[in-house]
Enzyme design. Structure first.
Site, short mmCIF file in Angstrom:
data_model
loop_
_atom_site.label_atom_id
_atom_site.label_comp_id
_atom_site.label_asym_id
_atom_site.label_seq_id
_atom_site.Cartn_x
_atom_site.Cartn_y
_atom_site.Cartn_z
N HIS A 73 0.84 -1.20 0.00
CA HIS A 73 0.00 0.00 0.00
C HIS A 73 0.88 1.25 0.00
O HIS A 73 2.03 1.22 0.46
CB HIS A 73 -0.90 0.02 1.23
CG HIS A 73 -1.97 -1.02 1.21
ND1 HIS A 73 -3.05 -0.97 2.06
CD2 HIS A 73 -2.13 -2.13 0.46
CE1 HIS A 73 -3.84 -2.00 1.83
NE2 HIS A 73 -3.29 -2.72 0.86
N CYS B 136 -2.33 -0.47 7.52
CA CYS B 136 -1.54 0.76 7.43
C CYS B 136 -1.61 1.56 8.72
O CYS B 136 -0.61 2.13 9.15
CB CYS B 136 -2.00 1.59 6.23
SG CYS B 136 -1.64 0.77 4.66
N GLU C 44 0.85 3.84 1.86
CA GLU C 44 1.31 4.24 3.19
C GLU C 44 2.52 3.41 3.64
O GLU C 44 3.47 3.96 4.20
CB GLU C 44 0.18 4.07 4.23
CG GLU C 44 -1.05 4.89 3.95
CD GLU C 44 -2.12 4.14 3.18
OE1 GLU C 44 -3.31 4.37 3.45
OE2 GLU C 44 -1.77 3.31 2.30
N CYS D 192 -6.11 1.83 5.81
CA CYS D 192 -6.77 0.61 6.28
C CYS D 192 -6.17 0.22 7.63
O CYS D 192 -5.25 0.87 8.13
CB CYS D 192 -6.55 -0.52 5.26
SG CYS D 192 -4.84 -1.10 5.18
#
Length: 146
Positions: free
Chosen positions: A56, A89, A58, A86
């Protein structure tokens, strides 16, 4: 005198990263890490390219910034990300002890707040920055996929 380095200024840069992700067939989430108005990391989702569900934006940004700083903690740093993180993260952000998280669009289904996640107690949160543009990019991506 107007301040150049605003949340909107940095979110624009994160949005450019999200647009890059979109053009590469990745879910269009962009993220940057900033400290003292200097960008330490800028990236976007890489899950398709790396065939890695943990890639991801992040996570990429946290890793890149920590590498740049030479340490695992991101104190005195701000993460700008186009979509609410999410749970995975948020957990990584928790452990990074980042000072501030700023996100654009809320994720009412899979965002960490809807899923019962949390950030570090000292982490400041701001959201809704360029929210309409961040959300529109996500909607456009998924409309194209259907």
């Amino acid at each position: 005198m107007e301040m150049l380095f605003t949340d909107e200024y940095f979110m624009e840069i994160a949005l450019k990263e999200a647009e890059t992700a979109f053009s590469q067939g990745e879910i269009p989430v962009g993220a940057i890490v900033v400290s003292n108005n200097q960008i330490l990391a800028r990236t976007h989702n890489l899950t398709e390219l790396l065939t890695d569900v943990t890639a991801h934006a992040e996570i990429q940004a946290i890793s890149s910034a920590a590498n740049y700083l030479g340490g695992k903690y991101l104190k005195d740093c701000i993460l700008y990300v186009t979509l609410e993180p999410c749970n995975m993260c948020a957990g990584a952000l928790y452990w990074s002890q980042i000072t501030r998280v700023v996100f654009g669009a809320e994720d009412h289904k899979r965002g960490y707040r809807a899923m019962g996640g949390q950030l570090h107690p000292k982490t400041q949160l701001e959201f809704g920055i360029l929210e309409d543009r961040c959300a529109a990019l996500m909607k456009s991506f998924f409309k194209k996929k259907r």
